[in-house]
Design an enzyme around this catalytic site. Structure first.
Site, short mmCIF file in Angstrom:
data_model
loop_
_atom_site.label_atom_id
_atom_site.label_comp_id
_atom_site.label_asym_id
_atom_site.label_seq_id
_atom_site.Cartn_x
_atom_site.Cartn_y
_atom_site.Cartn_z
N SER A 110 1.01 -0.83 -0.20
CA SER A 110 0.13 0.17 0.09
C SER A 110 0.80 1.20 0.30
O SER A 110 2.27 1.07 0.20
CB SER A 110 -0.63 -0.84 1.39
OG SER A 110 -1.04 0.97 1.84
N TYR A 130 -1.77 -1.41 10.39
CA TYR A 130 -2.23 -1.83 8.88
C TYR A 130 -0.75 -1.32 8.57
O TYR A 130 0.35 -1.65 7.48
CB TYR A 130 -2.72 -0.95 8.46
CG TYR A 130 -3.21 -0.96 6.80
CD1 TYR A 130 -4.10 -2.40 6.14
CD2 TYR A 130 -3.07 -0.19 5.99
CE1 TYR A 130 -4.17 -2.11 4.98
CE2 TYR A 130 -3.07 -0.09 4.82
CZ TYR A 130 -3.55 -1.47 4.11
OH TYR A 130 -4.05 -1.73 2.85
P1 NAD Z 1 -11.57 -6.51 -0.08
O1 NAD Z 1 -12.45 -6.37 1.27
O2 NAD Z 1 -12.85 -6.19 -0.87
O3 NAD Z 1 -10.97 -7.73 -0.72
C1 NAD Z 1 -10.26 -8.86 0.89
C2 NAD Z 1 -10.89 -9.85 0.57
O4 NAD Z 1 -9.47 -10.53 1.18
C3 NAD Z 1 -11.77 -10.60 0.09
O5 NAD Z 1 -12.54 -11.58 -0.53
C4 NAD Z 1 -12.19 -11.25 2.02
O6 NAD Z 1 -12.86 -12.51 2.23
C5 NAD Z 1 -10.64 -11.87 1.90
N1 NAD Z 1 -9.93 -11.90 2.85
C6 NAD Z 1 -9.70 -11.79 4.61
N2 NAD Z 1 -9.04 -12.32 5.54
C7 NAD Z 1 -8.91 -13.68 4.82
C8 NAD Z 1 -7.73 -13.93 5.27
N3 NAD Z 1 -8.06 -14.35 6.82
N4 NAD Z 1 -8.33 -15.27 4.60
C9 NAD Z 1 -8.23 -15.36 3.11
N5 NAD Z 1 -8.49 -14.33 2.51
C10 NAD Z 1 -8.83 -13.57 3.28
O7 NAD Z 1 -10.84 -5.52 0.20
P2 NAD Z 1 -9.00 -4.91 -0.86
O8 NAD Z 1 -9.36 -3.78 -0.84
O9 NAD Z 1 -9.44 -5.46 -2.09
O10 NAD Z 1 -7.94 -5.49 -0.94
C11 NAD Z 1 -7.13 -6.68 -0.78
C12 NAD Z 1 -5.80 -6.20 -0.29
O11 NAD Z 1 -5.72 -4.67 -0.92
C13 NAD Z 1 -5.12 -5.55 0.85
O12 NAD Z 1 -4.06 -6.47 1.23
C14 NAD Z 1 -5.62 -4.57 1.20
O13 NAD Z 1 -4.99 -3.81 2.16
C15 NAD Z 1 -4.59 -4.13 0.05
N6 NAD Z 1 -5.21 -2.73 -0.73
C16 NAD Z 1 -5.85 -2.15 -0.29
C17 NAD Z 1 -6.71 -0.85 -1.11
C18 NAD Z 1 -7.68 -0.60 -1.07
O14 NAD Z 1 -7.55 1.39 -0.94
N7 NAD Z 1 -8.86 -0.81 -1.67
C19 NAD Z 1 -5.26 -0.46 -1.59
C20 NAD Z 1 -3.70 -0.47 -0.78
C21 NAD Z 1 -3.64 -1.80 -0.62
#
Ligand code: NAD
Length: 261
Positions: free
Chosen positions: A143, A156
């Site tokens: 991130s 985080y």
């Molecule tokens: P999201 O909530 O849409 O998807 C996350 C997925 O991870 C879900 O399907 C959930 O069921 C799964 N998950 C959660 N805990 C789990 C576990 N213990 N084992 C297996 N699966 C699990 O979130 P997203 O925004 O797509 O985030 C995905 C990644 O991207 C994360 O690591 C997040 O930190 C990172 N990220 C997101 C953003 C943002 O702005 N959305 C920015 C930077 C980084």
């Protein structure tokens, strides 16, 4: 288009958001995709959709914090497809709170998902990559918070910084058998993870939801725009398909200029 023909790609957290889009883009590029997620039903829906669109996908139930489930899940992928070429360690959650109000349980939960999950999936996939000696790619979903801090996000920010260290170590240890390790660092992307934290941040910071978006999330971007799941998936495709160790141990920031390295 960059191709992943015949490459077996494990994407964790692929039932939703960024991981889902990466899985879809990998499948369109010819990859055989394992949709590994805590939520099996949702993972099966994504896998079915990919197959309906002409791709190849397998849903795998996996809580990335549970060693036995990771070991079993990666073994299932290898039993089905014969190998692993690409791992995208993407599963993640967000919990926002003031440091002084954070419970140890929430701190541990955050580190377990982001760091234990990255370690366990890396270990299991690397064993196969080392044994076959055919190279591979490990991609961590970092991130902008791998480089910067924000209020209310202590675990985080800590975990996302930690992924840089893991990627650099894997880059060194696995270079001998052609495995590259890199981190993608997105800015804010409108996924369920972000939609949930807008009202939470508004409450904690005492500002409106609109102000959270404009003055917190997108304030330092060059154009006030959210990063999209497609932006992140396209970078993930490039990193998965890149063929040499020239691009390893790096973090690629995809954030509309919020953070410039
Ligand atoms: P999201 O909530 O849409 O998807 C996350 C997925 O991870 C879900 O399907 C959930 O069921 C799964 N998950 C959660 N805990 C789990 C576990 N213990 N084992 C297996 N699966 C699990 O979130 P997203 O925004 O797509 O985030 C995905 C990644 O991207 C994360 O690591 C997040 O930190 C990172 N990220 C997101 C953003 C943002 O702005 N959305 C920015 C930077 C980084």
């Amino acid at each position: 288009m960059t191709r992943l023909d015949g490459k077996v790609c494990v994407v964790t957290g692929a039932a939703s958001g960024i991981g889902r889009r990466i899985a879809e883009v990998y499948a369109q590029a010819g990859g055989l995709v394992a949709i590994a997620d805590l939520k099996l039903e949702a993972a099966e829906t994504v896998a079915r959709q990919i197959r309906d669109d002409g791709g190849d996908a397998l849903a795998v139930a996996m809580d990335v914090t549970d060693e036995a489930q990771v070991v079993d899940g990666i073994a299932k992928v290898i039993a089905h497809y014969g190998k692993v070429d690409v791992l995208v360690s993407n599963a993640g959650i967000q919990i926002v709170n003031k440091l002084t109000d954070f419970s140890l349980a929430d701190w541990k939960k955050m580190l377990a998902i982001h760091l234990d999950g990255a370690f366990l999936t890396t270990r299991e996939c690397l064993k196969d990559m080392e044994q076959r000696g055919a190279g591979g790619a490990i991609i961590y979903m970092g991130s902008v918070h791998s480089h910067l801090a924000s209020k209310l996000k202590a675990p985080y920010v800590t975990a996302k910084h930690g992924l840089l260290g893991l990627a650099r170590t894997v880059a060194k240890e696995a270079a001998g058998y052609g495995v590259r390790a890199n981190v993608i660092c997105p800015g804010f992307v409108r996924t369920p993870l972000v939609d949930k934290q807008i009202p939470e941040q508004a409450r904690e910071l005492g500002i409106s939801e609109d102000e959270v978006v404009k003055n917190v999330m997108l304030k330092d971007t060059v154009d006030g725009e959210f990063t999209t799941v497609d932006d992140v998936a396209n970078v993930a495709l490039t990193l998965a398909a890149f063929e040499t160790n020239a691009l390893t141990g790096q973090s690629v920031v995809v954030s509309h200029g919020w953070f410039m390295q």
